[in-house]
Design an enzyme around this catalytic site. Structure first.
Site, PDB file in Angstrom:
ATOM      1  CE  LYS A 147      -3.019   2.846   2.668  1.00 53.98           C
ATOM      2  NZ  LYS A 147      -4.886   2.172   3.841  1.00 53.98           N
TER       3      LYS A 147
ATOM      4  CD  GLU B 170       9.203  -5.370   7.210  1.00 51.37           C
ATOM      5  OE1 GLU B 170       9.569  -4.730   6.815  1.00 51.37           O
ATOM      6  OE2 GLU B 170       9.152  -5.861   8.519  1.00 51.37           O
TER       7      GLU B 170
ATOM      8  N   GLY C  88      -5.730  -1.949   4.930  1.00 45.48           N
ATOM      9  CA  GLY C  88      -4.149  -2.835   4.115  1.00 45.48           C
ATOM     10  C   GLY C  88      -4.916  -4.241   4.070  1.00 45.48           C
ATOM     11  NE  ARG C  89      -6.810  -3.366  10.290  1.00 45.14           N
ATOM     12  CZ  ARG C  89      -5.698  -2.817  10.891  1.00 45.14           C
ATOM     13  NH1 ARG C  89      -5.006  -2.167  10.451  1.00 45.14           N
ATOM     14  NH2 ARG C  89      -6.444  -0.893  11.228  1.00 45.14           N
TER      15      ARG C  89
ATOM     16  CD  GLU D 110      -1.912  -3.992  11.338  1.00 45.79           C
ATOM     17  OE1 GLU D 110      -2.577  -4.261  10.024  1.00 45.79           O
ATOM     18  OE2 GLU D 110      -0.874  -4.262  11.293  1.00 45.79           O
TER      19      GLU D 110
ATOM     20  CG  HIS E  69      -4.676 -35.548  16.944  1.00 44.87           C
ATOM     21  ND1 HIS E  69      -4.889 -36.465  17.559  1.00 44.87           N
ATOM     22  CD2 HIS E  69      -5.402 -34.975  16.074  1.00 44.87           C
ATOM     23  CE1 HIS E  69      -5.510 -37.330  17.374  1.00 44.87           C
ATOM     24  NE2 HIS E  69      -6.254 -36.393  16.131  1.00 44.87           N
TER      25      HIS E  69
ATOM     26  CE  LYS F 110       5.625  -0.754  10.144  1.00 47.23           C
ATOM     27  NZ  LYS F 110       4.805  -0.320   8.685  1.00 47.23           N
TER      28      LYS F 110
HETATM   29  O1  F6P Z   1       3.369  -2.862   9.967  1.00 47.80           O
HETATM   30  C1  F6P Z   1       1.670  -2.962   9.574  1.00 47.80           C
HETATM   31  C2  F6P Z   1       1.347  -2.435   8.176  1.00 47.80           C
HETATM   32  O2  F6P Z   1       1.054  -1.849   7.646  1.00 47.80           O
HETATM   33  C3  F6P Z   1      -0.180  -3.800   8.199  1.00 47.80           C
HETATM   34  O3  F6P Z   1      -1.373  -2.325   8.683  1.00 47.80           O
HETATM   35  C4  F6P Z   1       0.008  -3.859   6.779  1.00 47.80           C
HETATM   36  O4  F6P Z   1      -0.951  -4.725   5.950  1.00 47.80           O
HETATM   37  C5  F6P Z   1       1.690  -4.230   6.369  1.00 47.80           C
HETATM   38  O5  F6P Z   1       2.579  -3.176   7.196  1.00 47.80           O
HETATM   39  C6  F6P Z   1       2.058  -3.978   5.001  1.00 47.80           C
HETATM   40  O6  F6P Z   1       1.873  -2.024   4.594  1.00 47.80           O
HETATM   41  P1  F6P Z   1       2.262  -1.977   3.041  1.00 47.80           P
HETATM   42  O7  F6P Z   1       1.347  -3.001   2.704  1.00 47.80           O
HETATM   43  O8  F6P Z   1       2.451  -0.526   3.202  1.00 47.80           O
HETATM   44  O9  F6P Z   1       4.198  -2.791   2.853  1.00 47.80           O
END
Ligand code: F6P
Length: 525
Positions: free
Chosen positions: A204, A210, A265-266, A351, A382, A513
């Site tokens: 987003k 990452e 995002g979620r 979240e 199990h 972060k």
């Molecule tokens: O760090 C949490 C978050 O912002 C989530 O809310 C989101 O889904 C995820 O990181 C990834 O964010 P992006 O889509 O901006 O890479």
């Protein structure tokens, strides 16, 4: 803002919680018609709430709580596109992403136009890939698609692709990489041909460390495997709400698919972020997935609170969390294709509702989102179900089952019988348990002496009274899956509306972060 604790229904629920309630083992056999009365079917999903620890008086007070909290007015404000995410000053309009393509919803014409334009773009691109007409730099058809993204930019499409794996295109493989650990990317790339590989970078913000680490590494892998630097863009797609950021990193505009800051995002699987899913299952199935969610939206907007499936799920959760004081919530699907459903809902719920501040900035006066956990139910039986049955925590459970299974294996019906019998047996065992006295009597009937049976009874008895829902999907198909996800989204919304928290920001992820960035700068000198 009215704090929830000041509402008359809250006080009424507190006094009901203080009064003795019968054990489920006594309620279930005595309350004829309970299962029918406490079941609801919507969009191919049946909720059986008969094993919740709620009496008719409690149910009524819970509905009154939803009413006094203004859930319906808050819901309508969301659908109208009001800026209900006040801390980020944004509307919350993932519902518009699955709106009727032929009729503009309450969100208005501009949103409708943007949504339908991008939906058409991703459907066209997915179909071109499936037809083998999207080519790599050397003219080879793409066979492998690698989605790079994390959190909401990974969990939704990945979960749905697993759930609908039976519909996947046989000649295309869609892979997912979320973790920036080098192994995660390498273990996918080592089997691939760069000339036939397309990377989808889903983010987003297009600033997530990452994801950008993996994306840069993927580009390097392309050039190291013979893709000329000036042709790398032919192997890249961006999905983002920050197209300028993607452009800066070399992603071509015609290969950049958009969503908007009003999609959390979620909550984004319905947007362009669903592209990897649309590629796997095809645009027609993707549109059915959206239509299933829309059916749940229509129900949520029109059904009275007492017969409203997401509201009922939310209210039982509020009873368990705030009035029975149960801090966790277990979600156990019994269909193995739903293996990633719990981690997906975990992000959506935790979240969203893991908050300690009311919308007016005051400290939360009530407990908010529970700890959501779980995984496939049969595997759990199990592993950790021992603690649920006999540990010292009472853990409310959502069992999720599929009624009709269509796997083409000769003994599929036998497999299916085993799975669903186990689901039913666990729900029943958790509700009823087995008392000390009954356990001792059973052991004695089986020939054990009285003293030994008495000593063993504690080890082999079950407290029970564990509240659960069973959610039955008629079948596992795009429409039911869409409806199931929307059901949980609206449950989370309803709980936030009652708790008076903002479900749509996530400031809690920022501090870590910021610290990682500061450490990176420090390390670089
Ligand atoms: O760090 C949490 C978050 O912002 C989530 O809310 C989101 O889904 C995820 O990181 C990834 O964010 P992006 O889509 O901006 O890479």
């Amino acid at each position: 803002m009215t704090p929830p604790t000041t509402l008359p229904a809250w006080a009424q629920l507190q006094s009901l919680a203080g009064a003795a309630q019968p054990h489920l083992r006594d309620v279930l056999p005595a309350d004829h018609g309970r299962a029918e009365r406490m079941s609801l079917k919507v969009a191919g999903i049946t909720l059986d709430a008969s094993r919740q620890r709620v009496s008719p008086a409690i149910q009524q007070a819970l509905v009154a709580l939803a009413d006094q909290s203004g859930v319906a007015a808050q819901r309508d404000a969301m659908f109208r596109g009001e800026r209900i995410n006040a801390t980020e000053d944004r509307p919350v309009l993932h519902v518009a992403l699955r709106g009727d393509p032929l009729h503009t919803g309450p969100w208005g014409a501009e949103v409708q136009k943007d949504v339908q334009r991008e939906l058409a773009r991703i459907c066209d691109f997915a179909e071109a890939l499936r037809a083998g007409t999207v080519l790599g730099h050397a003219g080879d058809a793409i066979t492998d698609i690698v989605n790079i993204g994390i959190g909401g930019s990974d969990l939704g499409p990945r979960m749905a692709a697993d759930a609908l794996a039976h519909l996947a295109h046989p000649g295309l493989r869609v892979h997912y990489v979320s973790n920036p650990d080098a192994w995660a990317l390498w273990s996918v790339l080592r089997g691939l041909d760069a000339r036939r590989t397309l990377f989808i970078v889903s983010s987003k913000t297009f600033t997530t460390q990452e994801t950008l680490t993996n994306a840069a590494s993927a580009q390097r892998w392309l050039t190291d495997h013979g893709v000329p630097a000036d042709a790398v863009a032919r192997h890249l797609v961006a999905i983002t709400a920050s197209p300028a950021q993607a452009a800066k990193l070399g992603y071509a505009a015609e290969r950049t698919f958009l969503f908007w800051d009003w999609v959390g995002g979620r909550y984004s699987v319905w947007s362009a972020l669903g592209l990897p899913l649309a590629i796997a299952i095809g645009s027609e199935h993707f549109r059915l997935f959206l239509a299933g969610a829309r059916a749940m939206d229509e129900h949520f907007c029109s059904a009275p609170l007492a017969q409203n499936l997401p509201v009922q799920l939310a209210l039982n959760g509020i009873w368990n969390r705030n009035f029975l004081g149960l801090p966790t919530h277990l979600i156990v699907p019994y269909a193995s294709r739903l293996v990633r459903f719990t981690p997906f809902v975990q992000q959506m719920d935790m979240e969203s509702n893991g908050k300690r501040t009311h919308t007016d900035g005051s400290a939360a006066s009530v407990d908010t989102g529970p700890i959501v956990w779980g995984g496939l139910g049969i595997d759990g039986q199990h592993a950790y179900f021992q603690l649920i049955h006999q540990g010292r925590h009472t853990v409310p459970v959502d069992f999720i089952g599929v009624q009709n299974e269509d796997t083409p294996l000769p003994l599929a019906a036998t497999h299916h019988g085993v799975v669903n019998l186990n689901l039913r047996a666990q729900a029943e065992a958790m509700a009823r348990g087995r008392s000390l006295a009954d356990t001792q009597a059973l052991l004695q009937q089986d020939g054990m002496g009285e003293a030994e049976a008495k000593a063993m009874a504690g080890h082999r008895s079950f407290e029970g009274n564990i509240p659960s829902h069973i959610l039955w999907l008629d079948r596992l198909d795009p429409a039911r899956l869409g409806a199931l996800i929307a059901l949980y989204e609206h449950k989370v919304f309803t709980q936030a509306a009652i708790w008076r928290i903002n479900a749509y920001d996530q400031w809690g992820v920022e501090l870590g972060k910021t610290m990682a960035k500061a450490m990176e700068r420090q390390a670089a000198g």
